[in-house]
Design a protein around this motif. Structure first.
Motif, short mmCIF file in Angstrom:
data_model
loop_
_atom_site.label_atom_id
_atom_site.label_comp_id
_atom_site.label_asym_id
_atom_site.label_seq_id
_atom_site.Cartn_x
_atom_site.Cartn_y
_atom_site.Cartn_z
N LYS A 66 0.81 -1.21 0.00
CA LYS A 66 0.00 0.00 0.00
C LYS A 66 0.86 1.28 0.00
O LYS A 66 0.55 2.24 -0.71
N GLU A 67 1.93 1.28 0.77
CA GLU A 67 2.78 2.48 0.85
C GLU A 67 3.43 2.77 -0.50
O GLU A 67 3.54 3.93 -0.92
N ILE A 68 3.84 1.72 -1.20
CA ILE A 68 4.46 1.91 -2.51
C ILE A 68 3.43 2.44 -3.51
O ILE A 68 3.69 3.36 -4.30
N ILE A 69 2.22 1.84 -3.47
CA ILE A 69 1.16 2.27 -4.38
C ILE A 69 0.79 3.72 -4.12
O ILE A 69 0.62 4.52 -5.06
N ASP A 70 0.67 4.08 -2.84
CA ASP A 70 0.34 5.47 -2.49
C ASP A 70 1.45 6.43 -2.94
O ASP A 70 1.17 7.54 -3.38
N ALA A 71 2.70 5.99 -2.83
CA ALA A 71 3.81 6.84 -3.25
C ALA A 71 3.79 7.07 -4.77
O ALA A 71 4.01 8.19 -5.25
N VAL A 72 3.50 6.00 -5.51
CA VAL A 72 3.40 6.14 -6.98
C VAL A 72 2.27 7.09 -7.34
O VAL A 72 2.42 7.96 -8.22
N GLU A 73 1.14 6.95 -6.65
CA GLU A 73 0.01 7.82 -6.91
C GLU A 73 0.34 9.27 -6.60
O GLU A 73 0.00 10.18 -7.37
N LEU A 74 1.05 9.50 -5.50
CA LEU A 74 1.43 10.86 -5.11
C LEU A 74 2.37 11.49 -6.14
O LEU A 74 2.20 12.66 -6.52
N VAL A 75 3.34 10.73 -6.61
CA VAL A 75 4.28 11.25 -7.61
C VAL A 75 3.55 11.58 -8.91
O VAL A 75 3.78 12.63 -9.52
N CYS A 76 2.63 10.70 -9.32
CA CYS A 76 1.87 10.95 -10.55
C CYS A 76 1.03 12.21 -10.44
O CYS A 76 0.99 13.03 -11.36
N VAL A 77 0.35 12.35 -9.31
CA VAL A 77 -0.49 13.54 -9.11
C VAL A 77 0.37 14.80 -9.09
O VAL A 77 -0.02 15.84 -9.65
#
Length: 327
Positions: A56-67
């Protein structure tokens, strides 16, 4: 300083513009945005799997970078909007971009992520808005002329398509009223009022036919058969309109080529360089020499028929026809 600032802004505009095939940084930026869009969608999909909770932390980090990337890109597009609409003032250019289809798609790509920070109540409910990021795929497809043809056809035929949609809505309401009259006494719990049959009429006219609401009287079933036949015709109308639009567009391209041959035109090409006076201008704003017409536009390996609002980008090749003088 103002000149250097304007030149820097212009360079940034050229880089973030979609489809600058001859500009390596612009091409790399397009590839980056495409990767970010797919990464964002992948993160949104993977976040729905409970089995991937450990990541989950990795997925959230990817989402944050994309946004973050989408946000910076949107700010840059607003900052350089004056070059996208050179005939307008800076304020009007920004407003035009913000309320354009491209601007709305860009905004919906990242803004739903910030909603929980502004409105923390009902945070879970805001997750559904993140599905809007899928509209970012339109930005990837906008680089391809086949997708642009679809957009142009829908724009050209918008009045006819709107008329067909209105016809479907009228038939939907009429069928709902008819079915209420036929079925209310036999099924008072199902057809409670005049608009309770809207769901039934929609599923029938659009040939979905879920079967959760259906007539049981003889008159209602006869009416359902008639409406089902009408529904097939109603759905076929917009399909025919869009198909005719494609035929018209490609027929128009054929006529332009035939016209060039019939008029014995000498064909010449013109490459749009970054310093060319036609760079970032719409076709309607180009002043051509007498007896000269635009036959087609080559963008990379694709050939398109330029419309009045087509913007010429660096690397584009205009195919021009100059009428020969017979002596």
């Amino acid at each position: 300083m103002p000149t250097n600032r304007q030149s820097t802004k212009k360079r940034i505009f050229d880089i973030i513009q979609i489809g600058n095939v001859g500009d390596v940084p612009s091409r790399l930026f397009d590839i980056l945005i495409a990767i970010v869009i797919f990464a964002s969608l992948a993160a949104a999909i993977m976040s729905t799997y409970e089995e991937l909770g450990a990541y989950k932390e990795i997925i959230d980090a990817v989402e944050l970078v994309c946004v973050a990337i989408f946000t910076v890109e949107y700010i840059l597009r607003i900052w350089t909007a004056e070059f996208l609409y050179p005939g307008k003032s800076r304020g009007r250019a920004i407003l035009t971009f913000v309320f354009s289809l491209t601007g709305i798609v860009d905004f919906l790509t990242f803004f739903p992520y910030y909603l929980p920070f502004f409105l923390p109540v009902g945070t879970v409910a805001f997750r559904v808005f993140r599905v809007f990021r899928i509209f970012g795929l339109f930005r990837v497809n906008s680089r391809y002329d086949a997708f642009n043809v679809i957009i142009d056809v829908l724009r050209d035929k918008r009045k006819q398509i709107l008329s067909s949609v209105v016809m479907v809505l009228i038939l939907m309401i009429a069928s709902s009223l008819f079915m209420y009259s036929m079925e209310h006494e036999a099924q008072p719990e199902v057809f409670k009022n005049a608009f309770s049959g809207i769901w039934w009429s929609a599923s029938t006219l659009l040939t979905i036919g879920y079967g959760d609401i259906y007539p049981i009287t003889v008159g209602g079933r006869i009416m359902a058969i008639v409406i089902s036949f009408l529904g097939v015709g109603m759905v076929a109308i917009p399909t025919g309109i869009i198909s005719a639009g494609f035929v018209e567009r490609y027929t128009r391209a054929g006529r332009e080529s035939a016209k060039a041959r019939e008029k014995s035109l000498s064909v010449i090409s013109c490459v749009i360089e970054p310093d060319h006076p036609w760079h970032n201008k719409e076709v309607r704003d180009i002043v051509l020499p007498p007896q000269t017409v635009i036959i087609s536009l080559m963008r990379g390996s694709n050939e398109i028929v330029p419309e009045d609002d087509t913007v010429l980008l660096p690397g584009d090749t205009l195919i021009l026809g100059d009428e020969l003088k017979v002596t």
